[in-house]
Scaffold this active site. Sequence first.
Site, mmCIF file in Angstrom:
data_model
loop_
_atom_site.group_PDB
_atom_site.id
_atom_site.type_symbol
_atom_site.label_atom_id
_atom_site.label_comp_id
_atom_site.label_asym_id
_atom_site.label_seq_id
_atom_site.Cartn_x
_atom_site.Cartn_y
_atom_site.Cartn_z
ATOM 1 C CB SER A 1 -1.451 -0.198 0.943
ATOM 2 O OG SER A 1 -0.530 0.799 2.354
ATOM 3 C CG HIS B 1 9.803 1.926 12.465
ATOM 4 N ND1 HIS B 1 10.161 0.229 12.434
ATOM 5 C CD2 HIS B 1 9.542 1.594 13.668
ATOM 6 C CE1 HIS B 1 9.494 -0.343 12.892
ATOM 7 N NE2 HIS B 1 8.866 0.197 14.039
HETATM 8 C C1 GAR Z 1 3.789 -0.501 6.922
HETATM 9 O O1 GAR Z 1 2.979 -0.033 7.913
HETATM 10 C C2 GAR Z 1 5.279 -0.413 7.246
HETATM 11 O O2 GAR Z 1 5.378 0.724 7.294
HETATM 12 C C3 GAR Z 1 5.380 -1.749 7.564
HETATM 13 O O3 GAR Z 1 4.775 -2.614 6.890
HETATM 14 C C4 GAR Z 1 3.886 -2.004 6.629
HETATM 15 C C5 GAR Z 1 4.157 -2.103 4.983
HETATM 16 O O4 GAR Z 1 2.638 -2.125 4.683
HETATM 17 N N1 GAR Z 1 7.576 -1.902 7.856
HETATM 18 C C6 GAR Z 1 7.943 -2.535 9.008
HETATM 19 O O5 GAR Z 1 7.640 -2.649 9.762
HETATM 20 C C7 GAR Z 1 9.265 -2.376 8.887
HETATM 21 N N2 GAR Z 1 10.138 -2.545 9.864
HETATM 22 P P1 GAR Z 1 2.344 -1.942 3.366
HETATM 23 O O6 GAR Z 1 2.975 -3.239 1.911
HETATM 24 O O7 GAR Z 1 0.851 -2.146 2.718
HETATM 25 O O8 GAR Z 1 3.022 -0.398 2.228
#
Ligand code: GAR
Length: 207
Positions: free
Chosen positions: A16, A114
């Site tokens: 996303s 993060h």
């Molecule tokens: C997001 O919340 C991002 O901040 C987190 O993974 C999710 C990915 O969502 N990242 C971490 O936890 C890194 N340590 P997305 O695939 O929908 O962008």
Amino acid sequence: MVKPVHLGILASGSGSNAEAIIKSCENGRLKGKTVVSVLISDNPDAYCLERAIMHNIPAIICSRSGINSREEHDRNIVTELKKWDVELVVLAGYMRLISSYFLQEFPHRVINIHPALLPSFRGMHGYKDAVEYGVKITGITVHFVDDQMDHGPIILQKSLEVVFEDTEETLKERGLKLEHEAFPEAIELYCEDRLEIIGRKVKIKPN
Ligand code: GAR
């Protein structure tokens, strides 16, 4: 006309954030300043690959299977990024640590998002950890990546109130909205050459 900054996005999951950045390049604050040259995933089944394809962005799988070390994997990724002439690497839900080899190839040119206010709740489950700990305020952080996990100089943070009834899911839903604003904002600052790293701190230079 200034040449747009070429981004390479690394993602492992839903994507996303990757899509929010792509849309911002198409029609938002990043339009004309940035282009997404390539999205690379280490997970062949990740939905982020489909999101990239839907927006006509090259989507590449750099799988870990059959690869012995982090550095060997990172060498494959760096080769791809260079092939696509990437200047800034964006970790958008990329669930692997980056090797020092990678960082040497892209010095001060890798940024991560993060889901917590660093240095709190480092690791893979920022929203869950915040709910379980019972904090009243949490948030999100965009930072430069260094050789330690969730540690490099902070570009920007946004806060988020946690209510008693929150679950990981409800908090994540609100948090992702903030992430989708903050990531393009941070990338725009980079593109405008307004970020100066001084030790652990990032100075945001006026426009
Ligand atoms: C997001 O919340 C991002 O901040 C987190 O993974 C999710 C990915 O969502 N990242 C971490 O936890 C890194 N340590 P997305 O695939 O929908 O962008």
